[in-house]
Design an enzyme around this catalytic site. Structure first.
Site, short mmCIF file in Angstrom:
data_model
loop_
_atom_site.label_atom_id
_atom_site.label_comp_id
_atom_site.label_asym_id
_atom_site.label_seq_id
_atom_site.Cartn_x
_atom_site.Cartn_y
_atom_site.Cartn_z
CG ASP A 151 45.64 -67.65 37.79
OD1 ASP A 151 44.90 -66.76 37.39
OD2 ASP A 151 46.75 -67.89 37.30
CB CYS A 206 48.98 -44.95 42.56
SG CYS A 206 49.07 -46.73 42.27
CB CYS A 232 49.47 -57.14 28.19
SG CYS A 232 50.49 -57.72 29.55
CB CYS A 259 56.03 -58.41 30.17
SG CYS A 259 56.61 -56.69 30.31
CB CYS A 266 55.89 -50.52 40.90
SG CYS A 266 54.81 -49.94 42.23
#
Ligand code: B12
Ligand code: SF4
Ligand code: SF4
Length: 376
Positions: A151, A206, A232, A259, A266
């Site tokens: 990260d 997708c 966001c 969030c 999805c």
């Protein structure tokens, strides 16, 4: 002496790769895969993202941009990236029910348990140690150079994991695995060992779906595969150190830390399996807590209850800032208004301003809470 890559024995490299995958499983990772370390094909989209200022106050995204686009500047000699996937969705957290309960606090499912950074880095470091030991035995003349990351380093983790075949970058910009959805963290080991590459790519599945783009409460996607982080809720509640712009406050609802909406909607997350990892199970009832209960924690309680958790990184005042917004969006209640007024006496000016907003919302009987924003 440094032995040229091409002279390392291919069979030995193949055997080492199999061992690496086994060590990955033993360490609790769901999947490890080896991809190339070339991210130069990301130059245009990263530049575009930065030029539009979509990174907001995350100035560290601009710094070391060259390293993001050339992994061997970060770890010299890197030609391979061993990407690792660790699933984090805790068991039975009833996320939709909590999201729809305006008295409750919704905390991103990734943050309910132990902070993943240290946990993953430690595990990857152990695997790297095993690789070093084996490499010394099998390739005694080779100068190994490797480093694990999770990260925080200037690494484009998703494009690298996509190149390693761990999944595809979805329209919401997260990596999706067709068998496991997207509720996972990524980590990696950069290495100069010429390990055999996984050449299989996951197709982008997708299709015509746009569910994530449509569901986003703050309309944070200027287009598919691009996120304006400034809009966001994850950025607003975690990365942003200042005030949360008023236009986003109502639509934030009860989301007080991160969030998950674009992932929860999805269809590929039907295939996600909850993690058995003890460290990722929810602590202190955070998966199902009243906003008011969390708001009433004093600083000592906050520090105690968030020990070892990613939540602690935002600090007590930003925690209160976020919950104040949730309380402003909660059904009108005398208890809430009393708590807000009391806290206003002791909190920072930043939080006090959010409390004033929350009180005005609470005391407005005609309010009709907005649930979704539209970009101008
Ligand atoms: C900055 C950051 C954020 C920012 C910005 C997010 C963003 N989309 O860039 C904020 C704070 C908003 C954020 C939020 C979240 N994050 Co975050 N974040 C990061 C971080 C540190 C860097 C990401 C980055 O480089 N962004 C810059 C953009 C330009 O890069 P990119 O999105 O990877 O984009 C590339 C591709 O999309 C591609 N691309 C562009 N256009 C197109 C078009 C097509 C057709 C295709 C196929 C590809 C493509 O090119 C881009 C440039 O290289 C990474 C860790 C890391 N070091 O990588 C974690 C990381 C991405 N975050 C993660 C998580 C879990 C989250 C949250 C879910 C947390 C939460 N619940 O609140 C949310 C999800 C929000 C979302 N929809 O993305 C995980 C994602 C795991 C996964 N399955 O993908 C990561 C990898 C951390 C980790 N180690 O596990 N995050
Ligand atoms: S995490 Fe939430 S606010 Fe951020 S892009 Fe996804 S749905 Fe939108
Ligand atoms: S919700 Fe649809 S468009 Fe969005 S990432 Fe998932 S499959 Fe792709």
């Amino acid at each position: 002496m440094h032995k040229a890559n091409s002279t390392l024995n291919n069979n030995a490299l193949q055997l080492l790769t199999e061992e690496i995958f086994r060590w990955g499983k033993e360490a609790g990772f769901q999947q490890l895969s080896i991809g190339s370390a070339n991210t130069e094909n990301q130059t245009e989209s990263l530049n575009d993202w930065l030029e539009q200022n979509y990174h907001g106050s995350m100035s560290w995204m601009e710094e070391h941009k060259d390293k993001r686009l050339q992994p061997d500047l970060l770890v010299p000699g890197t030609t391979r990236v061993i990407s690792a996937r660790l699933d984090y969705l805790p068991q039975d957290t009833e996320q939709i029910k909590i999201l729809k309960s305006p008295d409750k606090a919704y905390i991103s499912r990734y943050a309910l348990g132990r902070d993943y950074h240290k946990l993953m880095r430690k595990r990857l470091a152990k695997i790297a140690e095993k690789i070093a030991n084996r490499s010394r035995e099998v390739f005694p003349e080779y100068t190994l150079n490797q480093r694990p990351f999770v990260d925080s380093a200037p690494v484009l983790e998703r494009p690298l994991a996509e190149q390693a075949g761990l999944g595809w970058v979805g329209k919401h910009t997260l990596l999706i695995n067709q068998h496991a959805g997207s509720w996972f963290f990524l980590g990696e080991i950069f290495t100069n060992l010429p390990l055999p590459l996984n050449t299989e790519r996951a197709d982008n599945k997708c299709g015509t779906c746009e569910a994530c783009l449509k569901v986003c409460p703050t309309d944070a996607f200027p287009k598919a595969y691009q996120l304006d982080a400034r809009r966001c809720i994850s950025y607003l509640t975690i990365e942003n150190k200042g005030a949360i712009p008023e236009e986003y406050r109502e639509v934030m609802g009860n989301r007080v830390f991160g969030c998950d909406d674009c992932q929860a909607i999805c269809p590929w997350n039907k295939f996600a399996k909850p993690t058995l990892e003890k460290d990722f199970q929810a602590r202190h009832g955070l998966q199902d807590s009243e906003l008011l209960t969390l708001f009433l924690w004093d600083e000592d309680t906050f520090l105690k209850n968030t020990e070892g958790s990613a939540i602690r990184r935002i600090g007590y005042q930003r925690w209160l800032r976020n919950i104040a917004i949730g309380l402003g969006n909660a059904p009108a209640s005398e208890d809430i208004q009393k708590a807000l007024k009391e806290k206003k006496e002791t909190c920072s000016p930043l939080v006090a301003e959010h409390i004033e907003w929350a009180l005005a919302q609470q005391q407005n009987p005609k309010r009709n809470r907005l649930r979704k924003l539209k970009r101008d």
